[in-house]
Design a protein around this motif. Structure first.
Motif, PDB file in Angstrom:
ATOM      1  N   PRO A  96      38.334  44.572  30.446  1.00  0.00           N
ATOM      2  CA  PRO A  96      39.773  44.846  30.597  1.00  0.00           C
ATOM      3  C   PRO A  96      40.619  44.093  29.566  1.00  0.00           C
ATOM      4  CG  PRO A  96      38.788  44.346  32.728  1.00  0.00           C
ATOM      5  CD  PRO A  96      37.729  44.090  31.699  1.00  0.00           C
ATOM      6  N   GLN A  97      40.203  42.872  29.247  1.00  0.00           N
ATOM      7  CA  GLN A  97      40.983  42.103  28.269  1.00  0.00           C
ATOM      8  C   GLN A  97      40.788  42.651  26.861  1.00  0.00           C
ATOM      9  OE1 GLN A  97      40.801  37.830  28.578  1.00  0.00           O
ATOM     10  NE2 GLN A  97      40.487  37.900  30.779  1.00  0.00           N
ATOM     11  N   GLY A 139      36.128  30.608  27.030  1.00  0.00           N
ATOM     12  CA  GLY A 139      36.293  29.990  28.347  1.00  0.00           C
ATOM     13  C   GLY A 139      36.317  31.004  29.466  1.00  0.00           C
ATOM     14  N   GLN A 140      36.778  32.230  29.173  1.00  0.00           N
ATOM     15  CA  GLN A 140      36.824  33.281  30.187  1.00  0.00           C
ATOM     16  C   GLN A 140      35.410  33.611  30.677  1.00  0.00           C
ATOM     17  OE1 GLN A 140      39.853  35.296  31.166  1.00  0.00           O
ATOM     18  NE2 GLN A 140      40.646  33.323  30.531  1.00  0.00           N
ATOM     19  N   HIS A 170      34.588  43.154  34.852  1.00  0.00           N
ATOM     20  CA  HIS A 170      35.812  42.702  35.524  1.00  0.00           C
ATOM     21  C   HIS A 170      36.704  41.838  34.652  1.00  0.00           C
ATOM     22  CE1 HIS A 170      34.542  44.294  39.349  1.00  0.00           C
ATOM     23  NE2 HIS A 170      33.374  43.713  39.207  1.00  0.00           N
ATOM     24  N   ILE A 171      36.119  41.183  33.664  1.00  0.00           N
ATOM     25  CA  ILE A 171      36.910  40.191  32.924  1.00  0.00           C
ATOM     26  C   ILE A 171      37.056  40.558  31.448  1.00  0.00           C
ATOM     27  CG2 ILE A 171      37.108  37.766  32.306  1.00  0.00           C
ATOM     28  CD1 ILE A 171      35.246  37.304  34.844  1.00  0.00           C
ATOM     29  N   ASP A 197      39.040  34.351  24.629  1.00  0.00           N
ATOM     30  CA  ASP A 197      38.669  32.948  24.717  1.00  0.00           C
ATOM     31  C   ASP A 197      37.292  32.825  25.389  1.00  0.00           C
ATOM     32  OD1 ASP A 197      38.492  30.297  25.260  1.00  0.00           O
ATOM     33  OD2 ASP A 197      40.144  30.249  26.703  1.00  0.00           O
ATOM     34  N   ALA A 230      33.907  30.566  32.585  1.00  0.00           N
ATOM     35  CA  ALA A 230      34.429  30.468  33.943  1.00  0.00           C
ATOM     36  C   ALA A 230      33.715  31.471  34.841  1.00  0.00           C
ATOM     37  CB  ALA A 230      35.934  30.719  33.949  1.00  0.00           C
ATOM     38  N   GLY A 231      33.497  32.680  34.312  1.00  0.00           N
ATOM     39  CA  GLY A 231      32.789  33.695  35.081  1.00  0.00           C
ATOM     40  C   GLY A 231      31.368  33.248  35.404  1.00  0.00           C
ATOM     41  N   LYS A 241      53.153  42.759  31.081  1.00  0.00           N
ATOM     42  CA  LYS A 241      53.696  42.009  32.211  1.00  0.00           C
ATOM     43  C   LYS A 241      52.701  40.960  32.704  1.00  0.00           C
ATOM     44  CE  LYS A 241      56.887  45.346  34.165  1.00  0.00           C
ATOM     45  NZ  LYS A 241      56.871  46.471  35.086  1.00  0.00           N
ATOM     46  N   ASN A 242      51.404  41.252  32.556  1.00  0.00           N
ATOM     47  CA  ASN A 242      50.384  40.359  33.095  1.00  0.00           C
ATOM     48  C   ASN A 242      50.099  39.170  32.200  1.00  0.00           C
ATOM     49  OD1 ASN A 242      50.314  42.571  34.626  1.00  0.00           O
ATOM     50  ND2 ASN A 242      48.234  43.189  34.086  1.00  0.00           N
ATOM     51  N   GLU A 243      50.618  39.227  30.982  1.00  0.00           N
ATOM     52  CA  GLU A 243      50.231  38.181  30.041  1.00  0.00           C
ATOM     53  C   GLU A 243      51.394  37.857  29.157  1.00  0.00           C
ATOM     54  OE1 GLU A 243      46.849  37.849  27.055  1.00  0.00           O
ATOM     55  OE2 GLU A 243      45.969  38.998  28.691  1.00  0.00           O
ATOM     56  N   ARG A 244      51.214  36.789  28.402  1.00  0.00           N
ATOM     57  CA  ARG A 244      52.265  36.461  27.456  1.00  0.00           C
ATOM     58  C   ARG A 244      52.591  37.661  26.601  1.00  0.00           C
ATOM     59  NH1 ARG A 244      48.300  32.597  25.221  1.00  0.00           N
ATOM     60  NH2 ARG A 244      47.193  33.435  26.989  1.00  0.00           N
TER      61      ARG A 244
END
Lengths: 494, 248
Positions: free
Chosen positions: A414-415, A392-393, A410-411, A390, A396-397, A491-494
């Motif tokens: 990893p995603q 938006g990530q 960092h964002i 997204d 936001a950063g 576990k960290n996400e949907r």
């Protein structure tokens, strides 16, 4: 998952039992004239190939089936896939001795002589090698070698005396008994004994490079090897690209055919296992090959991830900020070339062209070739992982004052990595299996390990099934590990 | 040209087009320290685009933005240094999905060297307490409700100690029952003296919290004034229509 594994394993076992019977056609060959319109096997690059192709003109053409190893042709003949094999006399004798269901026809197809090959530009080596051949015959060592390997009246092995001297690199194809073949002690045979003698004569230490027969002349010309000895017949065509030494053996091309079908006794599974694995510690070929396959796959994957990450960073940075224009252009060219050509061709180019003049470790070559190849795919997989994030990530950063590099590290990376995991697994599965072409640069990987056993036992089924089963287990293991990792990340996400 | 010492932000004649569509048609605005400005107006009137300019997420075609009297649009200005001082809260929260609540808050101050890891952690715990989420520090965004995510996002913006906080429709993406919890946090911030610009559709909230209200329509500020003036005695015809439409 476990159930699935067992089912597959059972299937292998079923194949093992089901395949041991092979039918033979009644389409037999009794003389040269019977060869017309028949399927006849030859070794790629062997002079028999040239003769067979020319045979009979347009009216009585032979259907030539070309194999990279004679052992493969022998298997095909036994299974009735071809009706005859044209090959050199001495290997034929050796093969027939091990395969009682085969026979050599009295009628000789053609007579010829063998000589070594040396690069055109290397005339000084040619002269000294020719002197060595002279000395070989004068000293009587040549006769002792022939008595050992062909007449089997002696047990002579030449013991090289020169140690720690500059290398004399011999290119050969160890699938050609009695000239060169694999044994539990390494590669042996007439050509090998001769090569040891020549190396000693020149005051050098012999290094043997085992490769495909049709790769030898290239290897010698490109400087990968100094001399090629592999039962080379002198032909005009070959003379254009290479120099021949003094001929050292006379040979005939003969016709190998099946005997009456009754004489073949089929082996029990226990005997098959003994022949293919236990006898002469043949399992070691599989273990050595597996080790190399694992090393190559692992390091190529690491290199691929490294290159892929770097390229995807460059491309994403360029897409978002417009910076790194030149690097981005280079990356695009890299991607186009790597994805536009087969990995096999890339491997051959890296070995024979890029590293042609350097005596480089083949495993390293394979790691580099597969790593560079994999990097292209990894980078595109990661890039699609970046695209799925997204926007938006990133905003936001940026709104927090983070710089592009921080956000990447960092964002977004990893995603993207997590998004890419399923496709990445697929790429690594492909990579593991693709390494099976390493045999083309003469590297003993898992597939080649099985091939060597096949060339010793003339048994296709068991070595191939074992190799297939090992690949399957490796891939299943990798899939299981990634599935676990994915679950943990989930576990960290949907 | 002399900026009032109290003036934090000065916007002059801001013009922005997306393709052929002119979204901002020469917007000017002064923001004083301590101002709480509510920006209202129909959808697509340019209010979100305007507020995004103040955080340099968009570049204007024309116009000038001064922060503490200095232009922030020049080529020599490092946008990240400006953004550190002007925080932003988004409609879609935009929490970093790969980080849990406390990591979301700590990332920027630690990465930019504002705070040590330990200091950042203490500050994050304090901020989480302030937004009522201290028990959720280790929760990942996917495990938080929309209202909780937006509260973490506010805490994240606060962690940089910004001079101004921008809110871009902070409650528009929330389920109705969660709007209240987020508005309460913003109200608390307002009471603490934070300078804020809030794009919102919550008319009652705009009225109760702000000291100035801007009515945006068709790419410009059509009317500006105290909440009392604007809501009780609107002059612009469009504002009247807009307020009538939002009543029911």
């Amino acid at each position: 998952m476990k159930k699935f594994l067992w089912t597959t394993f059972a299937l292998f076992l079923f194949l093992l039992i089901g395949c041991s019977d092979n039918s033979k056609l009644a389409n037999r060959v009794f003389g040269i004239n019977d060869l017309k319109h028949k399927k006849v096997g030859v070794q790629i690059g062997n002079t028999a190939d040239i003769y067979a192709t020319d045979f009979g003109g347009d009216t009585a053409k032979i259907q030539v089936e070309r194999y990279s190893k004679l052992a493969d042709a022998i298997q095909a003949l036994k299974q009735g896939k071809i009706e005859a094999i044209l090959c050199d006399n001495q290997p034929a004798i050796a093969f027939v001795k091990k395969n009682p269901s085969l026979d050599i026809l009295e009628e000789v197809f053609v007579e010829e002589t063998y000589a070594g090959v040396i690069a055109k530009k290397n005339t000084s080596l040619l002269d000294s090698v020719n002197s060595a051949f002279e000395q070989l015959k004068v000293s009587g060592i040549y006769d002792s070698i022939i008595n050992t390997y062909i007449n089997e009246t002696s047990n002579f092995h030449y013991i090289p005396k020169t140690k720690n001297a500059p290398k004399l690199v011999l290119a050969t194809n160890a699938q050609f008994p009695p000239y060169e073949f694999h044994t539990a002690n390494g590669i042996e045979g007439i050509d090998i004994e001769i090569a040891y003698f020549i190396a000693d004569f020149l005051g050098r230490e012999l290094e043997i490079q085992d490769m495909e027969f049709d790769a030898i002349i290239n290897a010698v010309n490109s400087g990968k090897a100094d001399i090629g000895l592999a039962g080379f017949t002198i032909t005009e065509e070959r003379k254009q690209s290479i120099n021949f030494t003094t001929p050292y053996a006379n040979s005939k091309i003969v016709i190998v055919v099946r005997k009456n079908s009754s004489s073949e006794q089929s082996l029990s599974i226990k005997e098959l296992f003994y022949n293919n694995l236990i006898k002469d510690s043949r399992w070691k070929f599989i273990v050595e090959g597996l080790g190399n396959t694992l090393i190559i796959s692992l390091f190529a994957a690491l290199l691929g991830v490294f290159i892929g990450t770097a390229i995807s960073f460059i491309r994403c940075t360029n897409e978002v900020t417009g910076r790194l224009k030149i690097l981005n252009r280079i990356s695009m060219i890299y991607l186009a070339i790597i994805r536009g050509t087969p990995v096999m061709v890339q491997l051959l180019i890296i070995y024979y062209v890029i590293f042609s003049s350097v005596n480089v470790n083949k495993i390293l070559v394979a790691i580099i070739a597969f790593g560079i190849n994999s990097g292209a795919y990894v980078s595109e997989i990661l890039r699609s992982g970046f695209k799925a994030i997204d926007p938006g990530q990133v905003e936001a950063g940026r709104s927090l004052g983070l710089k592009f590099g921080h956000i990447l590290r960092h964002i977004t990376f990893p995603q993207a990595f997590k998004n890419s995991l399923p496709a990445m697994t697929n790429e690594f599965i492909t990579l593991i299996k693709e390494t099976s072409i390493c045999g083309y640069i003469g590297l003993t990987d898992l597939t080649r390990g099985g091939d060597i056993i096949r060339s010793l036992t003339y048994e296709a089924m068991l070595p191939l099934l074992i190799v297939a089963a090992i690949y399957f287990i490796m891939v299943a293991g990798l899939s299981t590990c990634v599935a676990r990792l994915e679950k943990r990340l989930k576990k960290n996400e949907r | 040209m002399n900026a009032n010492p109290e003036t934090l932000l000065e916007v002059k004649n801001l013009v922005k087009s997306f393709g052929k569509l002119q979204v901002l048609k020469g917007v000017s605005l002064n923001v004083q320290k301590g101002d709480i400005i509510a920006i209202i107006g129909p959808s697509g009137c340019g209010k979100s685009t305007f507020i995004r300019h103040l955080n340099l997420l968009e570049k204007p075609d024309q116009g000038e933005i001064l922060f503490k009297g200095k232009s922030i649009l020049g080529k020599d200005v490092e946008s990240s240094r400006i953004r550190e001082q002007i925080g932003m809260v988004f409609q879609q929260f935009n929490l970093f999905k790969n980080l849990n609540a406390i990591e979301n808050i700590m990332l920027a101050p630690v990465t930019l060297g504002k705070l040590s890891k330990k200091e950042a952690e203490e500050k994050a715990i304090e901020l989480l307490e302030r937004v009522g989420l201290s028990e959720y520090a280790k929760h990942y965004p996917s495990k938080l409700s929309g209202g909780q995510q937006q509260r973490v996002a506010i805490a994240r913006a606060m962690a940089m100690n910004p001079e101004i906080l921008l809110f871009d429709e902070p409650t528009s993406a929330l389920d109705p029952e969660m709007v209240g919890e987020v508005l309460k946090i913003i109200r608390d911030l307002a009471n603490s003296g934070m300078t804020m610009l809030i794009v919102t559709h919550e008319m009652n909230f705009a009225r109760n919290v702000s000291n100035r209200v801007l009515f945006f329509s068709e790419g410009n500020i059509r009317e500006e004034g105290s909440p009392k003036e604007l809501f009780e005695n609107p002059k612009d015809e469009r504002l009247k229509d807009f307020l009538a439409a939002t009543k029911h």
